[in-house]
Write an enzyme that holds these catalytic residues in place. Structure first.
Site, PDB file in Angstrom:
ATOM      1  N   ARG A 113      64.169  53.546  38.562  1.00 14.32           N
ATOM      2  CA  ARG A 113      65.541  53.286  39.015  1.00 14.32           C
ATOM      3  C   ARG A 113      65.904  54.472  39.898  1.00 14.32           C
ATOM      4  O   ARG A 113      66.071  55.592  39.401  1.00 14.32           O
ATOM      5  CB  ARG A 113      66.463  53.192  37.790  1.00 14.32           C
ATOM      6  CG  ARG A 113      67.896  52.773  38.077  1.00 14.32           C
ATOM      7  CD  ARG A 113      68.644  52.685  36.757  1.00 14.32           C
ATOM      8  NE  ARG A 113      70.029  52.329  36.914  1.00 14.32           N
ATOM      9  CZ  ARG A 113      70.521  51.098  36.784  1.00 14.32           C
ATOM     10  NH1 ARG A 113      69.692  50.109  36.503  1.00 14.32           N
ATOM     11  NH2 ARG A 113      71.805  50.856  36.931  1.00 14.32           N
ATOM     12  N   HIS A 140      68.197  44.906  43.702  1.00 11.01           N
ATOM     13  CA  HIS A 140      68.156  44.964  42.232  1.00 11.01           C
ATOM     14  C   HIS A 140      67.444  43.704  41.731  1.00 11.01           C
ATOM     15  O   HIS A 140      68.051  42.832  41.102  1.00 11.01           O
ATOM     16  CB  HIS A 140      69.577  45.039  41.688  1.00 11.01           C
ATOM     17  CG  HIS A 140      69.672  45.531  40.269  1.00 11.01           C
ATOM     18  ND1 HIS A 140      68.561  45.772  39.477  1.00 11.01           N
ATOM     19  CD2 HIS A 140      70.756  45.812  39.492  1.00 11.01           C
ATOM     20  CE1 HIS A 140      68.957  46.185  38.292  1.00 11.01           C
ATOM     21  NE2 HIS A 140      70.278  46.216  38.278  1.00 11.01           N
ATOM     22  N   GLN A 143      67.536  42.428  37.932  1.00 16.25           N
ATOM     23  CA  GLN A 143      68.815  41.827  37.549  1.00 16.25           C
ATOM     24  C   GLN A 143      68.878  40.367  37.981  1.00 16.25           C
ATOM     25  O   GLN A 143      69.306  39.495  37.220  1.00 16.25           O
ATOM     26  CB  GLN A 143      69.969  42.593  38.193  1.00 16.25           C
ATOM     27  CG  GLN A 143      71.339  41.988  37.937  1.00 16.25           C
ATOM     28  CD  GLN A 143      71.724  42.015  36.473  1.00 16.25           C
ATOM     29  OE1 GLN A 143      71.727  43.075  35.859  1.00 16.25           O
ATOM     30  NE2 GLN A 143      72.056  40.865  35.896  1.00 16.25           N
ATOM     31  N   ASP A 231      80.534  41.886  41.501  1.00 19.83           N
ATOM     32  CA  ASP A 231      80.002  43.142  40.972  1.00 19.83           C
ATOM     33  C   ASP A 231      81.072  44.208  41.157  1.00 19.83           C
ATOM     34  O   ASP A 231      82.067  44.003  41.869  1.00 19.83           O
ATOM     35  CB  ASP A 231      78.714  43.519  41.712  1.00 19.83           C
ATOM     36  CG  ASP A 231      77.909  44.609  41.002  1.00 19.83           C
ATOM     37  OD1 ASP A 231      78.314  45.010  39.888  1.00 19.83           O
ATOM     38  OD2 ASP A 231      76.909  45.069  41.552  1.00 19.83           O
ATOM     39  N   CYS A 270      76.883  41.516  36.628  1.00 22.43           N
ATOM     40  CA  CYS A 270      75.737  42.227  36.046  1.00 22.43           C
ATOM     41  C   CYS A 270      76.141  43.358  35.104  1.00 22.43           C
ATOM     42  O   CYS A 270      75.278  43.900  34.402  1.00 22.43           O
ATOM     43  CB  CYS A 270      74.821  42.741  37.157  1.00 22.43           C
ATOM     44  SG  CYS A 270      75.550  44.037  38.180  1.00 22.43           S
ATOM     45  N   ARG A 298      68.399  40.013  30.412  1.00 25.39           N
ATOM     46  CA  ARG A 298      67.640  41.102  31.025  1.00 25.39           C
ATOM     47  C   ARG A 298      66.373  41.373  30.207  1.00 25.39           C
ATOM     48  O   ARG A 298      65.300  41.639  30.766  1.00 25.39           O
ATOM     49  CB  ARG A 298      68.488  42.385  31.102  1.00 25.39           C
ATOM     50  CG  ARG A 298      69.637  42.363  32.088  1.00 25.39           C
ATOM     51  CD  ARG A 298      69.175  42.249  33.533  1.00 25.39           C
ATOM     52  NE  ARG A 298      68.260  43.306  33.934  1.00 25.39           N
ATOM     53  CZ  ARG A 298      68.626  44.532  34.326  1.00 25.39           C
ATOM     54  NH1 ARG A 298      69.917  44.853  34.369  1.00 25.39           N
ATOM     55  NH2 ARG A 298      67.729  45.424  34.700  1.00 25.39           N
TER      56      ARG A 298
END
Length: 312
Positions: A113, A140, A143, A231, A270, A298
């Protein structure tokens, strides 16, 4: 990035074929269904990643990515090595090349990440084990695999779905774009001109004859949609909080916007979410919200990604 014949990296959704993406989503759904009611620590039958070790590198804070990959490896019989940038010589100037070569001799895969998409790509190019993009400023993908799984789980559709995004066209939105172009569903994104999708991303999607629409009005994007997504307006590292809030306030997802979508539409985010900013509490805590199913997924999506990368 072109996938090596011998190493399966998971860097961006656009790197995988339509068939590969469908297989990962379907595998995630099957594994979730198979372990319904099982204890959280129960191992997958046959422990498909037994004796495998993955390095989990976090240059940014994480809750869902960290926990889901750690639990996924444990349930599949493997183990994890948690590392932060402060614990690696990368943070003190060691090259990505040297880091990639060293880690490749000690672990079976790397999940990172990072604040630099280019560094993640370089890590994959120079190492000799699968590299998984756990989040970069560009995308991402992990996700979105969980989001695709959630969309199919709740609506029964992928290819003929209509997904509406309202807000900043950030890294999550870009991965939604990649998924729509590969899988064929309609993706509408409403955002201020200042935070729109990059032209090269739109051109790539349009070259695939995908159903992508970028528009100004959130209500137009949400019209008849099966799913509405947003988001957080401010990501880690953003400094222009007041400007972003002013420009994005008209794109808040509230009850009125959800009424523009189908009656049975779902809402996804998310997380972490900031109630009263990008989404109203009435929506995220209401009956159309599936954000906690999305968060749980996830775990199942990460297992499917790990299985795809490591051949488990």
């Amino acid at each position: 990035m072109t996938q090596s014949k011998d190493i399966r990296h998971f860097l961006d959704i656009c790197d995988l074929s339509t068939e590969q993406l469908r297989a990962v989503v379907d595998n995630a759904l099957a594994m979730k269904q198979a372990r319904a009611g099982a204890p959280k620590g129960a191992r997958e039958p046959g422990e498909p990643l037994k004796d495998r070790l993955i390095a989990l590198i976090f240059e940014k804070p994480s809750t869902r990515t960290r926990v889901s990959f750690d639990v996924a490896m444990r349930q599949m019989g493997g183990d994890t090595l948690m590392l932060s940038s402060a614990e690696l010589q990368l943070g003190r100037g060691e090259t990505v090349s040297d880091t990639a070569r060293v880690l490749s001799r000690m672990v079976d895969a790397i999940m990172i990440r990072s604040g630099s998409h280019e560094s993640v790509v370089e890590l994959a190019e120079l190492g000799s084990v699968p590299v998984i993009n756990g989040l970069t400023p560009r995308s991402h993908p992990c996700q979105i695999m969980a989001d695709l799984m959630t969309l199919k789980e709740h609506t029964g559709r992928l290819e003929d779905a209509v997904v509406a995004w309202s807000g900043d066209a950030n890294n999550v939105a870009r991965s939604w774009l990649h998924a729509a172009a590969r899988l064929g569903f309609e993706f509408r994104i409403a955002c201020p001109a200042e935070f729109s999708l990059p032209e090269d991303e739109l051109a790539w999607a349009r070259n695939l004859n995908s159903r992508i629409a970028q528009m100004d009005a959130p209500a137009d994007a949400a019209d008849g949609a099966h799913c509405v997504v947003t988001d957080a307006w401010v990501s880690m590292g953003d400094s222009d909080v007041e400007r972003r809030t002013r420009l994005l306030t008209p794109y808040r997802v509230d009850a009125d916007l959800m009424k523009c979508a189908r009656d049975d539409a779902i809402f996804m985010h998310c997380l972490p979410a900031y109630r009263g900013r990008e989404v109203s509490a009435e929506v995220i805590d209401g009956p159309q919200s599936v954000v906690f199913d999305e968060a749980e997924n996830r775990l199942h999506a990460q297992k499917a990604i790990l299985g795809w990368c490591l051949g488990g």
